[in-house]
Design an enzyme around this catalytic site. Structure first.
Site, PDB file in Angstrom:
ATOM      1  N   HIS A  22     -41.078  51.937  26.774  1.00  0.00           N
ATOM      2  CA  HIS A  22     -41.332  53.116  27.602  1.00  0.00           C
ATOM      3  C   HIS A  22     -40.555  54.311  27.034  1.00  0.00           C
ATOM      4  O   HIS A  22     -39.403  54.145  26.600  1.00  0.00           O
ATOM      5  CB  HIS A  22     -40.857  52.826  29.033  1.00  0.00           C
ATOM      6  CG  HIS A  22     -41.459  53.717  30.074  1.00  0.00           C
ATOM      7  ND1 HIS A  22     -41.266  55.074  30.098  1.00  0.00           N
ATOM      8  CD2 HIS A  22     -42.222  53.431  31.150  1.00  0.00           C
ATOM      9  CE1 HIS A  22     -41.876  55.585  31.154  1.00  0.00           C
ATOM     10  NE2 HIS A  22     -42.484  54.632  31.804  1.00  0.00           N
ATOM     11  N   GLY A  79     -40.765  47.709  27.690  1.00  0.00           N
ATOM     12  CA  GLY A  79     -42.142  47.628  28.162  1.00  0.00           C
ATOM     13  C   GLY A  79     -43.131  47.318  27.059  1.00  0.00           C
ATOM     14  O   GLY A  79     -44.223  46.822  27.311  1.00  0.00           O
ATOM     15  N   TYR A 114     -37.610  46.175  37.066  1.00  0.00           N
ATOM     16  CA  TYR A 114     -38.971  45.931  36.564  1.00  0.00           C
ATOM     17  C   TYR A 114     -39.907  45.678  37.739  1.00  0.00           C
ATOM     18  O   TYR A 114     -39.492  45.241  38.807  1.00  0.00           O
ATOM     19  CB  TYR A 114     -38.980  44.768  35.574  1.00  0.00           C
ATOM     20  CG  TYR A 114     -39.951  45.028  34.437  1.00  0.00           C
ATOM     21  CD1 TYR A 114     -39.790  46.151  33.631  1.00  0.00           C
ATOM     22  CD2 TYR A 114     -41.022  44.201  34.185  1.00  0.00           C
ATOM     23  CE1 TYR A 114     -40.676  46.417  32.593  1.00  0.00           C
ATOM     24  CE2 TYR A 114     -41.909  44.455  33.160  1.00  0.00           C
ATOM     25  CZ  TYR A 114     -41.732  45.573  32.361  1.00  0.00           C
ATOM     26  OH  TYR A 114     -42.620  45.847  31.343  1.00  0.00           O
TER      27      TYR A 114
END
Ligand code: LCV
Length: 259
Positions: free
Chosen positions: A64, A108, A138
């Site tokens: 991410h 991610g 998460y």
């Protein structure tokens, strides 16, 4: 300048994540280009997709884009977060997506790779699931992807240590289908894609969707869902969450105080 390179040949579509300067951090811009390419592949009735980074890369994707994580008070991995959008786009694409993995896979991006249907990696590849390093809670769907791919003790080790595991362990666990040296991996993955393309696209797309629906089928009560979301909110409303993001952007080690 485009952040990806795409190619189509014999019903096989290739997407090269090419934002090397930011180690293919999964920014909204990069994800937008990938999902647009997938939409185009769908229109062209592409029968197999290869998702990769440039040949010889040291980092497949840094996960991410941390600079795009909300500063607090909002779920950092909500339904419409670009990372979630990308993972759904891969899982719902009506043909197999093959991850050709070289280099490190971070945060991610591990879930992006695991959201693919077949994973082939080079011996140097590593996988690190890192929310604990950033103070990120998460999300439910993401943890389900991890649970469906990795036995719980190893999933917990990866989540709690945030340390990379070597591809040899990923292969032993069945997370990765094959390991091939860098000079063979491209032709090997292409061979797999060609064998898929030769089969019935309707049968394959329906079986892919059946497996997606079955692997996500879980009985979860409203109370359980609300409890989990409440627990996650404690984390993304915490000072530790702010500290994790600040430490990353200031390029220093975080000091987590548990509040
Ligand atoms: C923004 C970046 C990033 C990045 N975002 O190169 O799973 S969760 O919950 O954690 C989820 C929220 C998530 O996925 O979070 C991200 C988790 N990712 C990581 O923890 C990996 C963070 N990156 C790194 O550890 C290093 O960048 C690696 C080891 C991937 C590569 O190291 P290398 O020395 O080759 P740099 O660190 O110098 O990075 C090059 C540029 O890319 C940016 C980084 O800030 C730097 O930008 P500047 O040149 O402007 O300084 N970058 C790297 N990762 N995830 N930006």
């Amino acid at each position: 300048m485009s952040l990806i390179i795409t190619e189509t040949q014999n019903a096989i579509g290739t997407i090269v994540m090419n934002h090397v300067a930011k180690r293919n951090a999964l920014s909204e811009a990069l994800i937008g280009e990938i999902t647009t390419a997938l939409d185009g592949f769908r229109e062209q009735a592409i029968r197999a997709v290869v998702l990769r980074a440039p040949a010889g890369t040291k980092v497949w994707s840094a996960g991410h884009d941390v600079s795009e994580l909300p500063s607090g008070g909002r779920d950092p991995l909500g339904w419409s977060d670009p990372l979630r959008v990308l993972i759904r786009a891969i899982q719902e694409f009506p043909a197999p997506v093959l991850a050709l993995i070289e280099g490190g896979v971070w945060g991610g991006a591990c879930e992006v790779a695991m959201g693919c249907d077949i994973l082939v990696a080079t011996p140097e590849a590593t996988f690190a699931i890192t929310p604990a390093k950033l103070g990120v809670p998460y999300n439910l769907g993401g943890l389900l992807t991890v649970m469906n791919m990795i036995p719980l003790p190893v999933a917990k080790e990866m989540l709690f240590t945030a340390q990379p595991i070597p591809v040899s362990q990923a292969l032993n666990l069945g997370v990765v289908n094959y390991v091939r040296p860098a000079d063979e991996i491209e032709s090997f993955v292409h061979g797999l894609a060609e064998s898929i393309v030769a089969n019935s696209p309707l049968s394959i797309s329906v079986m892919k969707e059946e497996l997606r629906l079955l692997s996500s089928a879980r009985s979860i009560t409203p109370e359980l869902f609300e409890r989990i979301q409440g627990l996650r909110r404690i984390v993304y409303d915490s000072q530790d969450y702010q500290e994790g993001i600040a430490a990353f952007s200031e390029k220093r080690k975080p000091r987590f105080l548990g509040r």
